[in-house]
Design an enzyme around this catalytic site. Structure first.
Site, PDB file in Angstrom:
ATOM      1  N   LYS A  22       0.840  -1.213   0.000  1.00 10.04           N
ATOM      2  CA  LYS A  22       0.000   0.000   0.000  1.00 10.04           C
ATOM      3  C   LYS A  22       0.869   1.256   0.000  1.00 10.04           C
ATOM      4  O   LYS A  22       0.632   2.188  -0.770  1.00 10.04           O
ATOM      5  CB  LYS A  22      -0.896   0.003   1.251  1.00 10.04           C
ATOM      6  CG  LYS A  22      -1.539   1.342   1.540  1.00 10.04           C
ATOM      7  CD  LYS A  22      -2.433   1.295   2.752  1.00 10.04           C
ATOM      8  CE  LYS A  22      -1.788   1.684   4.047  1.00 10.04           C
ATOM      9  NZ  LYS A  22      -1.574   3.130   4.241  1.00 10.04           N
ATOM     10  N   ASN A  23       1.873   1.266   0.878  1.00  8.99           N
ATOM     11  CA  ASN A  23       2.655   2.496   1.049  1.00  8.99           C
ATOM     12  C   ASN A  23       3.616   2.770  -0.101  1.00  8.99           C
ATOM     13  O   ASN A  23       4.257   3.812  -0.126  1.00  8.99           O
ATOM     14  CB  ASN A  23       3.420   2.462   2.383  1.00  8.99           C
ATOM     15  CG  ASN A  23       2.481   2.680   3.553  1.00  8.99           C
ATOM     16  OD1 ASN A  23       1.311   2.999   3.361  1.00  8.99           O
ATOM     17  ND2 ASN A  23       2.989   2.502   4.761  1.00  8.99           N
TER      18      ASN A  23
HETATM   19  C1  UD1 Z   1       4.492   6.981   5.995  1.00  2.04           C
HETATM   20  C2  UD1 Z   1       3.609   5.758   5.918  1.00  2.04           C
HETATM   21  C3  UD1 Z   1       3.106   5.395   7.299  1.00  2.04           C
HETATM   22  C4  UD1 Z   1       4.262   5.229   8.258  1.00  2.04           C
HETATM   23  C5  UD1 Z   1       5.166   6.462   8.235  1.00  2.04           C
HETATM   24  C6  UD1 Z   1       6.418   6.318   9.055  1.00  2.04           C
HETATM   25  C7  UD1 Z   1       2.628   6.004   3.722  1.00  2.04           C
HETATM   26  C8  UD1 Z   1       1.418   6.227   2.917  1.00  2.04           C
HETATM   27  N1  UD1 Z   1       2.483   6.036   5.047  1.00  2.04           N
HETATM   28  O1  UD1 Z   1       3.689   8.048   6.457  1.00  2.04           O
HETATM   29  O2  UD1 Z   1       2.365   4.172   7.202  1.00  2.04           O
HETATM   30  O3  UD1 Z   1       3.783   5.042   9.577  1.00  2.04           O
HETATM   31  O4  UD1 Z   1       5.573   6.736   6.882  1.00  2.04           O
HETATM   32  O5  UD1 Z   1       7.175   5.261   8.625  1.00  2.04           O
HETATM   33  O6  UD1 Z   1       3.700   5.759   3.211  1.00  2.04           O
HETATM   34  N2  UD1 Z   1       6.795  14.858   9.908  1.00  2.04           N
HETATM   35  C9  UD1 Z   1       6.921  16.206  10.175  1.00  2.04           C
HETATM   36  N3  UD1 Z   1       6.657  17.069   9.152  1.00  2.04           N
HETATM   37  C10 UD1 Z   1       6.301  16.652   7.915  1.00  2.04           C
HETATM   38  C11 UD1 Z   1       6.182  15.269   7.648  1.00  2.04           C
HETATM   39  C12 UD1 Z   1       6.435  14.389   8.684  1.00  2.04           C
HETATM   40  O7  UD1 Z   1       7.234  16.615  11.278  1.00  2.04           O
HETATM   41  O8  UD1 Z   1       6.078  17.505   7.034  1.00  2.04           O
HETATM   42  C13 UD1 Z   1       7.053  13.882  10.998  1.00  2.04           C
HETATM   43  C14 UD1 Z   1       5.789  13.093  11.385  1.00  2.04           C
HETATM   44  O9  UD1 Z   1       5.007  13.809  12.280  1.00  2.04           O
HETATM   45  C15 UD1 Z   1       6.397  11.848  11.970  1.00  2.04           C
HETATM   46  C16 UD1 Z   1       7.673  11.655  11.158  1.00  2.04           C
HETATM   47  O10 UD1 Z   1       7.937  12.907  10.535  1.00  2.04           O
HETATM   48  O11 UD1 Z   1       6.759  12.104  13.314  1.00  2.04           O
HETATM   49  C17 UD1 Z   1       7.577  10.573  10.099  1.00  2.04           C
HETATM   50  O12 UD1 Z   1       6.472  10.828   9.268  1.00  2.04           O
HETATM   51  P1  UD1 Z   1       6.490  10.449   7.730  1.00  2.04           P
HETATM   52  O13 UD1 Z   1       7.673   9.588   7.467  1.00  2.04           O
HETATM   53  O14 UD1 Z   1       6.348  11.685   6.938  1.00  2.04           O
HETATM   54  O15 UD1 Z   1       5.177   9.604   7.590  1.00  2.04           O
HETATM   55  P2  UD1 Z   1       4.203   9.542   6.356  1.00  2.04           P
HETATM   56  O16 UD1 Z   1       4.989   9.713   5.093  1.00  2.04           O
HETATM   57  O17 UD1 Z   1       3.033  10.394   6.582  1.00  2.04           O
END
Ligand code: UD1
Length: 418
Positions: A22-23
């Protein structure tokens, strides 16, 4: 809302195939916006999150056709730059259309995305990085309004945290920017590598994917591609823990074992037998599980998406386990249900402490989110008696026919339709 009814106590046995990730599929669908003409994604799972992303793309004028496990994305007529509100509100990954829309249309209007309620999920790194590529971005009344004069310009970007989504969004945008982009402290996750491979087949110039430094040399145009999505490491990990929690023995096919190394390390420490080769794994649970210490980390560390499941397993270990969540602060939504099933489990800020119990007891519980629901399902498979799990629609977002796969392996689980 559908529910699962599980009769616990049946060891899982047999072999099963794992679906496409999915991801990886969600960012690959966003990548489809960058290629003019028809791109094809193979090995696409049947999940409601994929349907939601389909609606997001269709709202932009893109034609999406599904033929079995192949998704055709025709972005020839990417007419619109405003994403439809309803599906974006349901899906966090819909933020991934921001970079491609800017790169191809020079404009984007996307509401702040929704998704699982597992704590604060800002998008500041996406926005900051795209600004560094030359976009003008404002957030007004819950909408991100972005535009760029001419084309995006390559830049050197540092991510404060190695965000998976921000790395993907910026890599997508930078592929059609003028000049070179460096993404430092990038995510090295397999899903990012999969997106990079799609883009490279389409003609993008990318180096360093799979490390924390990714270099992208922008090109003028990307061609259509035919791409097979990588296996779902979270579905695989969930099924593996299901086998161990039921003291069963299963083998999984069509996986990529190297993506699961951190899980295997922890499960072996707990006493599970794991034999893994490139595309296959056999796992056997034992009678005595040892307690464990786990800390979630960015890839290749232990995945936050498997934290609820290993927490369920730790509830049955002999002794005290400590599980620390460092990625999403609020990700302990499964604890309430586990406690209802007899687990001795305490939350202290970003850490849970479980004191293993001899057995869990069936109960009526509610699925809080995708992975939290998976944890409760696993607990139900191991529990004495009957467990009812409400709100299975959360599980359908991330697991295709979970009850069918588990039944095939000998679990007594049925879906009761509302
Ligand atoms: C993706 C996955 C999700 C997984 C996560 C972490 C998909 C669709 N989803 O989510 O299942 O749990 O990676 O492995 O791929 N953050 C910020 N600012 C931002 C973006 C992120 O502070 O602009 C922080 C988030 O709050 C979190 C961390 O970075 O603490 C990791 O998030 P991120 O890797 O971005 O997760 P997703 O890409 O949303």
């Amino acid at each position: 809302m559908d529910k699962f009814v599980i009769e616990g106590g049946f060891p899982l046995k047999g072999k099963i195939k794992v679906n496409g990730a999915k991801n990886a599929t969600l960012p690959l669908m966003a990548a489809g916006l960058l290629t003019e003409g028809i791109s094809r994604l193979e090995n696409v799972p049947y999940l409601t999150d994929i349907l939601t992303m389909t609606q997001v793309l269709e709202g932009l004028g893109v034609k999406v056709r599904r033929k079995n496990r192949t998704l055709e994305i025709d972005s020839t007529h990417l007419f619109y730059y405003e994403a439809p509100y309803e599906p974006v509100k349901l899906l966090r990954a819909s933020i991934l259309i921001l970079g491609p829309l800017l790169a191809r249309r020079g404009h984007a209007r996307v509401c702040l995305p929704g998704g699982c309620d597992i704590g604060r999920r800002p998008v500041d790194l996406h926005i900051k990085g795209l600004r560094q590529l030359g976009a003008k971005i404002e957030v007004n009344n819950g909408y991100i309004e972005a535009s760029v004069k001419g084309s995006l310009q390559g830049s050197s970007i540092y991510l404060n945290v190695p965000s998976v989504g921000a790395t993907e969004n910026l890599m997508l945008a930078a592929s059609l920017a003028k000049g070179a982009t460096l993404i430092r402290n990038a995510s090295s996750s397999p899903e990012v590598v999969d997106v990079a491979n799609f883009l490279k087949h389409a003609g993008a110039k990318i180096e360093g994917e799979g490390t924390n430094l990714i270099k992208i040399e922008g090109v003028r145009q990307l061609n259509c591609v035919h791409h097979r999505t990588i296996p779902d490491r979270i579905e695989a990990g969930t099924l593996i823990i299901a086998a161990i929690i039921t003291k069963g023995e299963i083998s999984l096919e069509e996986i990529c074992s190297s993506h699961l190394t951190s899980l295997f390390v922890k499960l072996r420490q707990m006493g599970a037998e794991i034999e893994a080769v490139d595309r296959w794994v056999r796992v056997k649970g034992g009678d005595l599980l040892k307690p464990i210490r786990v800390k979630t980390l960015p890839y290749p560390g232990f995945s936050t998406d498997l934290q609820p499941q290993i927490t369920a397993l730790a509830c049955l270990a002999r002794g005290t386990s400590l599980i620390r969540e460092t990625i999403f602060q609020g990700r302990f939504t499964h604890v309430r249900g586990l406690r209802k099933m007899g687990a001795r489990i305490e939350v202290d800020k970003s850490q849970v402490r479980t004191k293993g119990v001899g057995c869990l007891k069936g109960a009526v519980v509610r699925t809080p989110d995708i992975r939290g629901g998976a944890a409760l399902t696993l607990a139900g498979l191991a529990a004495e008696g009957t467990t009812e799990i409400d709100g299975v629609h959360h599980l359908d977002r991330g697991y295709e026919g979970l009850e069918e796969k588990l039944s095939k392996l000998g679990a007594k689980i049925t879906r009761v339709e509302d």
